[in-house]
Design a protein around this motif. Structure first.
Motif, PDB file in Angstrom:
ATOM      1  N   GLU A 162      36.114  24.026  44.666  1.00  0.00           N
ATOM      2  CA  GLU A 162      35.874  25.282  45.364  1.00  0.00           C
ATOM      3  C   GLU A 162      37.187  26.024  45.599  1.00  0.00           C
TER       4      GLU A 162
ATOM      5  N   TYR B 173      25.951  25.746  41.965  1.00  0.00           N
ATOM      6  CA  TYR B 173      27.064  25.666  42.898  1.00  0.00           C
ATOM      7  C   TYR B 173      28.107  26.726  42.572  1.00  0.00           C
TER       8      TYR B 173
ATOM      9  N   ILE C  45      29.653  29.687  44.923  1.00  0.00           N
ATOM     10  CA  ILE C  45      31.075  29.986  45.129  1.00  0.00           C
ATOM     11  C   ILE C  45      31.355  31.442  44.772  1.00  0.00           C
TER      12      ILE C  45
END
Lengths: 434, 199, 126, 386
Positions: free
Chosen positions: A67, A316, A320
């Motif tokens: 991330e 995911y 982000i």
């Protein structure tokens, strides 16, 4: 798939990593030879739990790195690149730092309730991993009411957040907790409705059943019910407190929201849970709407859990991406968006699902023909609904465009302002509006 | 190009409504402190002067008197006028507040009150702005560092820093004969109570 | 039946692990404290309530107007009623058209309620 | 069925009490001095009813450095570095305003090349300062630093040019009474050319990312609105004033340093809300680039500094010079008593005075709106407190 007739087939399944459940089954049957039934059950349970935690623990450390790296790329920075190769050990260093850091508790806090949340908040996050199917039979618990279990368990997280915010006796924490409660209960409704759509259409409340339905009909649900998928995605990102819905820990407004007073490893646990929840929600979005462990037969060649993880990674990344791009909505706007846009939209698609499912059953249509037609119809309906709701639910100030004019030779006060405003020429810059 | 508005013309505008409220000295418009707010309101509302914008408000300590300096600007007519007012009372200088005329005077008057100790009558919220309540004296006055009650040269520390930096308690101030122009310490020095915030 | 119970037993085991797992770093942290590696030196300023560096004013635990108790009520209505639809959805194969009509009437009532709330400004912040 | 008046009144009361949330108590929340979005040590004390701001009061003074007092002890030239620290995000503009005031007092004629260089750096400073203002404004709206970092990239290039010219990035201390401290280095003009060539594409990127962003519209439109009448009465200036539609720009109204010879426009908004302030800044950057282009094309030769004694003693008198700094009308009021140091040194700080209407802008909105409003005013605490 598992036929324990002889040694060769044992070896065949032993090395068959497509479904790690085979391994577990072997152990169970080996124990059943000499031990009681409950022992086998407990040992498989423990193995499953260790497997889940073995996935979560390292993945969390990697995800923190991912991330930070990805966001850094969005922002034209390098991100962590000092500790370990490519900065990969940065999360480890952070964890060590957090463990070695002083843990403060405010004098005014309600101590018992203050100490519990960092541990309690982990429980719903880990528990819902238990019903996630990694493969055809590969889940800790394949419940026949998996969807209900998922909703019920994930709903309890908000209690823990409120405990944390309330017990801190801090105004930012209280505001954050209040916002979290209001938002979580609101977004629970579109989430339930979006899942209801799938349950209606697939006729099962088992999560594995929903994946198997998609496998059987060769279609993924995001094509059939795109608006439900979008609503679920947004509602999930709201429940996760991620931008654009991170109002309960909005750093520019209320510092850190409900975990303002937590320091050291207690804060670290909140931080880890946030990432862990993001991962598990991505996995559920992948399972419900992208076909989970199934991918048009590729799951016969590649282990199904790798397919699931790949899809999870894609979702995911999307999370982000939204976090790195979008500003935050205001609390009233979030509520309005939920009740005025997401709830009616998901409700509409529950109706559509009921009607289409009934048509499929009672008319006995061939699904290979009917489903594509329904998908096209639903996509068109979704676009129409989005456009309609954009008009109906749009706040009044946004209907006018924002205009920038050039003053030209008119320099001065109110009189000049009136002259500039009265000029009929095109504004230099015009954005927004209907 | 912004022009200087003629001080004599401004004087006539003011004196037309309130005779004797304004005079011109060496090309600068001086207003009577007592009727200052009304005079400036007249200048703001008059169509000829149209001084709708308070560009700047500050004070100068001329040792014998304070001079309040206002820069008033007309946006549409693009001229600026410098207005001054004099107060000779150094112990309790006061003059009417402009907050009723210009909302923008609010913070600037607080600043002048904070640093010069000039009271603005009618100001809704006249408190110290940069310095904390109980700060002894007014730093931009020319006699600031020779104040009576100043135990030693330089500024005292912040109230929370240490005991020896704590502020002079009114009773403990060495009593010296005061110059008539010096501010009386009794009314001004307030011991910082507990540890309120320093603003 | 036994199988279902086994599934829940697995979840129970997972629950225990879920409680142990986050405790580990806290226990490690505590152990480091015992070995003198982690500091614990609270003082008056550190254990103050954080409010951007100034002392907090007034009590925090007051009656707080969050203006969203109406939403809480609507949420309870919606969530409870929507749960009724889940069994119907699973059983749709056997009730088919009758079930669908019943479900549609049910949803229509829900939707009318939502429209009513919207019209009465119950969904507005103020 | 008829109802007695008492019953009806009682029912009405119950409904009102329910819908008004009666019985709730206001909560006082301090935003700052150590808060992520107060841009320094600035404290906003808000009284909240739920999420709605009932009262907002600012508390300042955490950064007071008593510059006005210090300046009375130093010569006119020695005071130039102080002005850098007043508004540390627009040091060049502050240098310029102070030098203009001192030149007016001393009666100094500034050579044309110095004038052009001053305009060049004042406009570069505006580009840098607006990049910072817009970036942090989007951050206050809740974005996760992405636009801020992109805009920082432009600001970095401007600061590099500052460093190249005067050796400092933030507190430049570049302007001098009578001109500028150093002539332009050889590398500067090519770097500036490259910067001017790259900026249009960067600005197009920001516009693509931000201008049609519905969430940004929802957060900033209709928030922190102020009417032009109120803005003028509150002495607001700069983009905050222009966003209300008042075309007041000192570069046009009272040109200094030869601004009258460059072609540029003054952008004004319509609604006077936070979004208009943001748009005005975005558009002003483009106009600054336009001015820079003309400055580069018409840069005259000649001396860059007039002959002014280092410790000049002006005649007794006073001067008030103003420039259009990125934050608004920045003025310096100097009084001379004939000595080597100013008798009185006063700065008219746009950041402080632009806060005059903060309370009026915030009341009635939510807590989040108050933060966005504060961000859109673009304050620099060094200038508020001095």
């Amino acid at each position: 798939m598992t036929d324990l007739a002889g040694l060769s087939s044992v070896l065949g399944t032993w090395y068959d990593f497509r479904d790690l459940n085979n391994l577990q089954r072997l152990i169970t049957e080996w124990i059943a030879d000499w031990g009681p039934d409950w022992l086998a059950s407990i040992i498989t349970g423990v193995l499953g739990a260790l497997g889940i935690l073995g996935v979560i623990g390292p993945t969390l450390l990697i995800l923190i790195w991912v991330e930070r790296k990805v966001i850094a790329r969005f922002q034209q920075r390098y991100g962590p690149n000092r500790v370990g190769p490519k900065g990969l050990l940065q999360p480890v260093a952070d964890a060590v730092k957090l463990i070695l850091k002083e843990q403060l508790a405010p004098r005014a806090a309600d101590k018992l309730i203050f100490f519990l949340p960092p541990v309690l908040i982990f429980i719903p996050g880990v528990l819902i991993w238990g019903v996630l199917p990694f493969g055809p039979r590969m889940s800790v618990a394949d419940l026949n009411v998996g969807v209900l279990f998922l909703l019920a368990v994930s709903g309890t997280a908000v209690l823990v957040i409120f405990m944390a915010g309330w017990s801190s006796n801090n105004k930012y924490a209280l505001l954050g907790a209040m916002r979290a409660v209001a938002m979580s209960i609101s977004y629970e409704v579109p989430m339930v409705l979006a899942l209801l759509t799938l349950v209606v259409f697939s006729g099962t409340m088992s999560i594995n059943g929903i994946v198997q339905w998609q496998q059987q009909e060769d279609v993924i649900f995001i094509l059939l019910f795109p608006l439900s998928a979008i609503a679920f995605f947004f509602a999930a990102s709201a429940e996760l407190n991620r931008t654009p819905a991170d109002i309960s820990e909005a750093e520019s407004e209320i510092v850190a929201g409900y975990h303002t007073e937590y320091s050291g490893m207690r804060f670290g646990l909140f931080y880890a849970v946030e990432l862990g929840n993001t991962l598990v929600v991505s996995a559920f979005i992948a399972t419900f709407f992208l076909g989970g462990w199934w991918l048009w037969g590729l799951d016969q060649w590649v282990p199904s859990w790798i397919i699931l993880l790949a899809k999870t990674g894609a979702v995911y990344f999307l999370l982000i991406w939204t976090r790195g791009t979008l500003p935050r909505l205001r609390v009233d706007q979030l509520m309005g968006f939920c009740w005025k846009a997401l709830v009616p939209a998901t409700l509409l698609f529950v109706v559509v699902a009921f009607v289409q499912r009934t048509l499929l059953i009672s008319e006995g249509w061939d699904t290979t023909v009917a489903l594509p037609i329904m998908a096209v119809f639903n996509i068109a309906l979704s676009l129409g609904a989005i456009m309609l709701f954009a008009r109906v639910a749009r706040p009044a100030p946004l209907r006018r465009p924002a205009r920038i004019r050039m003053a030209g030779a008119d320099i001065g006060g109110l009189r000049a302002a009136r002259e500039v405003a009265a000029r009929r020429e095109e504004p230099q810059l015009q954005v927004g509006g209907d | 190009m912004t022009t200087q508005y003629d001080a004599t013309a401004a004087m006539e505008i003011v004196n037309a409504s309130a005779p004797g409220a304004a005079c011109v000295d060496e090309g600068v418009l001086y207003l009577e402190p007592d009727t200052l707010a009304d005079s400036i309101r007249t200048l703001r509302d008059s169509d000829q002067s149209d001084l709708v914008f308070l560009s700047n408000l500050t004070a100068v300590d001329h040792e014998l008197h304070f001079e309040l300096v206002y820069h008033l600007q007309s946006l549409d007519l693009n001229h600026i006028l410098q207005v001054k007012a004099r107060i000779s009372d150094r112990e309790d200088p006061a003059l009417p507040s402009l907050t009723g005329v210009y909302h923008g005077a609010h913070l600037q008057e607080r600043e002048v009150f904070d640093l010069f100790g000039i009271r603005f009558e009618g100001h809704p919220d006249l408190r110290r702005m940069f310095l904390w309540d109980g700060f002894p004296g007014y730093p931009l006055r020319k006699d600031f560092l020779q104040m009576p009650g100043q135990v030693r040269a330089g500024l005292p520390g912040f109230p929370h820093e240490s005991e020896e930096n704590a502020w002079p308690v009114p009773g403990s101030v060495p009593q010296r004969p005061l110059h008539p122009n010096d501010p009386q310490p009794e009314g001004e020095i307030v011991v910082a109570e507990e540890s309120e915030d320093p603003s | 039946m036994d199988n279902v119970l086994e599934q829940y037993a697995h979840l129970g085991i997972l629950l225990i692990f879920a409680a142990i797992f986050p405790s580990l770093p806290l226990i490690a942290s505590w152990a480091f404290f015992k070995f003198g590696l982690r500091p614990r030196m609270p003082n008056a300023v550190k254990s103050d309530t954080y409010e951007c560096g100034v002392e907090t004013e007034g009590p925090t635990w007051v009656q707080f107007n969050f203006r969203y108790y109406l939403v809480a009520l609507i949420f309870v209505l919606f969530d409870v009623e929507v749960i009724f639809l889940f069994p119907l959805a699973v059983a749709l194969d056997s009730v088919v058209v009758t079930g669908m009509v019943a479900a549609l009437i049910f949803i229509a009532v829900l939707f009318l309620g939502l429209v009513y709330e919207w019209r009465r400004q119950a969904l507005e912040w103020r | 069925m008829t109802m007695s008046d008492d019953t009806r009144l009682a029912m009405q009361g119950t409904i009102e009490a329910l819908t008004a949330g009666d019985g709730s108590e206001p909560v006082v929340v301090n935003l700052g001095p150590q808060h992520p979005s107060t841009h320094g040590v600035f404290r906003l004390k808000v009284t909240l009813d739920g999420e709605i701001v009932q009262d907002a009061e600012m508390r300042i003074g955490y950064l007071h450095r008593s510059m006005e007092k210090l300046a009375e002890e130093r010569s006119y030239t020695q005071n130039i570095p102080f002005t850098d620290r007043i508004d540390y995000l627009a040091a060049m503009s502050n240098n310029l305003a102070y030098c203009l005031a001192a030149e007016e007092l001393l009666g100094v004629e500034v050579p044309p090349r110095a004038q052009a260089i001053r305009v060049m750096f004042a406009e570069l400073q505006r580009v840098a300062s607006h990049a910072m203002a817009n970036g942090t404004f989007i951050n206050d709206c809740g974005a996760w630093h992405t636009p801020l970092f992109h805009m920082f990239r432009d600001r970095e290039r401007v600061l590099d040019m500052f460093e190249m010219t005067c050796g400092a990035r933030l507190t430049t201390n570049y302007m001098r009474i009578g001109g500028v401290a150093f002539d332009l280095p050889d590398q500067l003009l090519p770097t500036l050319e490259q910067f001017l060539a790259d900026m249009p594409e960067n600005i197009a990127n920001y516009e693509a990312l931000l201008l049609e962003n519905e969430i940004l519209h929802a957060r900033a439109r209709g928030v922190g609105v102020i009417s032009p009448e109120m803005a003028i009465n509150s002495s607001l200036s700069g983009p905050v004033l222009r966003a209300t539609g008042v075309p007041w720009d000192l570069r046009k109204a009272n040109p200094y340093c030869g601004y009258e010879s460059y072609e540029f426009d003054v952008p004004v908004g319509e609604q006077g809300d936070c979004f208009d302030r943001f748009l005005v800044r975005m558009t002003e950057v483009k106009q600054s680039l336009r001015i820079l282009r003309q400055v580069v094309d018409t840069l005259p030769d000649g001396p860059y500094l007039a002959d002014v004694p280092l410790h000049a003693r002006p005649e007794p008198g006073e001067s008030y010079a103003r420039v259009e700094s990125p934050r608004g009308e920045l003025g310096f009021y100097l009084v001379s008593d004939g000595g080597p140091a100013p008798y009185r040194f006063h700065c008219r700080p746009p950041s402080l005075i632009n806060l005059s209407a903060l309370k009026e802008m915030s009341i009635g909105g939510t807590l989040a709106d108050a933060i966005v409003t504060l961000g859109s005013i673009d304050i620099v605490v060094g200038e508020i407190d001095r």
